[in-house]
Design a protein around this motif. Structure first.
Motif, short mmCIF file in Angstrom:
data_model
loop_
_atom_site.label_atom_id
_atom_site.label_comp_id
_atom_site.label_asym_id
_atom_site.label_seq_id
_atom_site.Cartn_x
_atom_site.Cartn_y
_atom_site.Cartn_z
N ALA A 191 19.77 100.34 -3.25
CA ALA A 191 19.17 101.67 -3.05
C ALA A 191 19.66 102.27 -1.74
O ALA A 191 19.88 103.48 -1.63
N THR A 192 19.83 101.41 -0.71
CA THR A 192 20.32 101.90 0.57
C THR A 192 21.76 102.38 0.43
O THR A 192 22.13 103.44 0.93
N PRO A 215 20.75 108.77 -1.14
CA PRO A 215 21.36 110.00 -0.63
C PRO A 215 21.97 109.86 0.78
O PRO A 215 22.89 110.60 1.13
N ASN A 216 21.46 108.90 1.58
CA ASN A 216 22.01 108.69 2.93
C ASN A 216 23.03 107.57 2.98
O ASN A 216 23.64 107.33 4.02
#
Lengths: 342, 287
Positions: free
Chosen positions: B123-124, B128-129
């Motif tokens: 997920a990281t 989006p980042n």
């Protein structure tokens, strides 16, 4: 099933009485004892009960010198923790995220049905409230609940079905909407539907949601417990986030109780009760405030007033109480499921 | 003079394996306790309060959507894993590039890493980042917090199943067969299509079956990257957790049973396919 449990209560009552008599007669001989207590708690209290567990032995030895005490805590999602106690985890004490999870234990005969009246403040030593954590400078100018459903605002909040903590977020929004001029169950449901349309990710737990907002930069506002928000803004990134306390929000009451059946079995009745009393003592209250939980003791409230902004709150009882709310909102096919139905 | 005695040596053991009945007994006991008993409980629990819970679960539109998400994503992930796994196993066995031992050890990592760690890491990375997520979002491609995220997580989880089931077959595959084909003028593609693929097919299929079954039931890594939006990116195991959170054990086991039955049907289909592929192979050999 009801009959069996009520019979069990009678039996239990007799046992408690008997145990009290024995304990009373035992007091005179005051022998040093070896105690092991298990506090089954929920997720964000890890640090809080770490401190409490270290401080409690000194409190107890004021009256019971020489006893050796080890208190351990177990942490996890509130509902999952309640389930583990239900299935036989040897908890002496439960300190969970919402009263409903302890009610379930009471329904299964693990403790008395009136458990919440046994200690002051609905058996809640610390309270909290639901606030908004926004990006530094509040670029989307979010100040109150209606701002959350403006176009272009993304809200991060976990799934209230899987996260006990998130049920408070949901009910804060529900209670606010009900209290608006002309507010009704319909208008409140419509507000929640609009609100959850702005939620891009439904994390399963509160820490997961905090992560999504803080680490992954997802969304414009995180609906969170005040203690989590203060922790995130003061300890994780003081220059990254602001806390917005809405003018009207819910009073979050995470309650505590002794698990009667287990403490009788373990012979830890007196010390388990003392542990809970310690939470209400000035020292326990200060430890709570240190971890950003609002104290209930007026003196400690005054001491720590600068940490906690003033706001108006309503409690769960004013919304109908947990049993009713749980059934109406979070059961299979309840209002929360209806929000997402096509 | 002593009378001649003849000792007739009779085989005292009926089985060539020592302690056969003991080991069989123990195996059956363990299998019974660890596999059959919980599954039996799963079979009986949903009917605890009549058939109502089961019927409700069977006709729940959200449940259908979650099943569709789980099975579609697991299938897509396996389809992605298949060529990658084949390539990886091929490279490791045939070319042995420098550092292949390290790569070989790393393939098993998805087994070892706690699934929650996998989920958070992915997920990281794809958020989006994240490194990949920030690039993909420039092209308007949303990877994390969408069904694509589920496929990514399941691809990661499923890869070792494919590689590990092909690898031993590839390793023991006689080189001279390929050489003979080469000498007879088969092209590279023909050698792959007609010699290698049929030999590998049974192993590939069992890898596919394992990875698919694992993907359908996967919870830990998926929930962090899925976004968990009802009807869109909500997987079936998440619905089970929700029912548990409502202390609704009957509802939870109903979904689990449905999941189990569909997964079982898929596995049976895969194993039938594998058998027909292997028997086809034997026939072609002229045996």
């Amino acid at each position: 099933m009801k009959n069996v449990s009520s019979r069990r209560y009678v039996l239990k009552g007799t046992l408690v009485l008997g145990a009290a008599l024995i304990a009373g007669s035992g007091l005179s001989s005051a022998r040093a004892a070896d105690y092991r207590l298990l506090n089954v708690s929920y997720d964000p209290t890890r640090e809080l009960y770490g401190d409490i567990n270290r401080a409690f032995p000194a409190f107890w030895s004021k009256t019971h010198a020489g006893d050796s005490i080890v208190v351990t805590s177990s942490h996890g999602g509130s509902g999952a923790q309640a389930r583990s106690v239900l299935e036989g985890a040897p908890a002496d004490i439960v300190t969970l995220g919402l009263a409903y999870d302890i009610d379930i234990l009471a329904q299964n005969g693990l403790l008395a049905a009136n458990w919440q009246t046994r200690l002051p403040h609905n058996s809640t030593p610390y309270t909290s409230t639901i606030v908004f954590l926004v990006r530094k400078g509040n670029p989307k100018s979010i100040h109150d609940w209606p701002d959350l459903i403006r176009d272009g605002v993304q809200v991060v909040t976990p799934n209230p079905k899987t996260s006990g903590g998130a049920r408070w977020n949901y009910l804060a929004a529900w209670g606010w909407a009900l209290r608006q001029p002309g507010g009704s169950e319909q208008s409140a449901t419509a507000y929640l539907k609009a609100l959850f349309a702005h939620v891009p990710v439904l994390d399963t737990g509160a820490r997961g949601a905090t992560n999504s907002f803080v680490q992954r930069g997802l969304g414009d506002v995180l609906i969170a417990w005040e203690d989590e928000a203060l922790l995130a803004s003061r300890d994780l990134g003081p220059d990254k986030f602001d806390i917005v306390v809405p003018p009207l929000t819910i009073l979050a009451e995470p309650p505590v109780a002794t698990v009667d059946r287990n403490i009788q079995e373990h012979g830890t009745e007196a010390i388990s009760r003392a542990y809970l009393e310690f939470l209400f003592s000035p020292e326990g209250q200060r430890i709570g405030a240190k971890h950003y939980f609002r104290p209930v003791d007026p003196t400690i409230q005054a001491e720590t007033a600068s940490v906690f902004p003033k706001t108006t709150t309503f409690d769960v009882a004013s919304l109908g109480g947990w049993t009713r709310l749980q059934k109406a909102h979070f059961s299979d096919g309840g209002i929360f499921d209806q929000i997402y139905s096509h | 003079m002593k009378p001649l005695t003849v000792t007739v040596l009779r085989p005292t053991r009926r089985h060539t394996l020592p302690g056969f009945s003991l080991s069989l007994g123990l195996t059956l006991l363990w299998t019974g306790l660890i596999v059959v008993l919980p599954l039996t409980a799963l079979l009986f629990r949903p009917w605890h309060n009549g058939a109502g819970t089961m019927i409700h679960a069977l006709y729940d539109a959200r449940m259908h959507a979650a099943l569709r998400v789980s099975f579609t994503c697991a299938l897509l992930a396996v389809l992605i894993d298949l060529p990658i796994g084949l390539l990886l196993a091929w490279t490791l066995v045939r070319y042995r590039p420098p550092g292949h031992r390290v790569v070989d050890a790393m393939i098993d990592l998805p087994f070892a890493i706690p699934t929650a760690v996998t989920g958070i890491a992915l997920a990281t990375l794809y958020g989006p980042n994240g490194w990949i997520g920030s690039i993909s979002s420039q092209w308007g491609l949303k990877l994390a917090f969408s069904p694509a995220g589920i496929v990514i997580a399941l691809t990661f989880i499923g890869l070792p199943f494919i590689v590990r089931s092909i690898e031993p077959v590839l390793r023991s595959f006689p080189k001279d067969v390929e050489e003979a084909a080469f000498l007879l003028g088969a092209s590279g593609w023909q050698r792959f299509r007609l010699i290698l693929l049929p030999t590998l097919a049974p192993a590939l299929l069992s890898g596919v079956g394992l990875a698919f079954a694992r993907g359908v039931g996967e919870y830990g890594s998926v929930i962090f990257i899925a976004g968990n939006q009802p009807f869109h990116s909500e997987v079936a195991p998440l619905l089970i957790v929700m029912r548990l959170q409502e202390f609704n054990y009957d509802g939870a086991t109903s979904i689990a049973l449905i999941l189990l039955v569909i997964a079982l049907l898929c596995l049976v289909a895969v194993s039938r396919l594998r058998r027909s592929v292997s028997s086809g192979l034997v026939r072609e050999d002229g045996a």
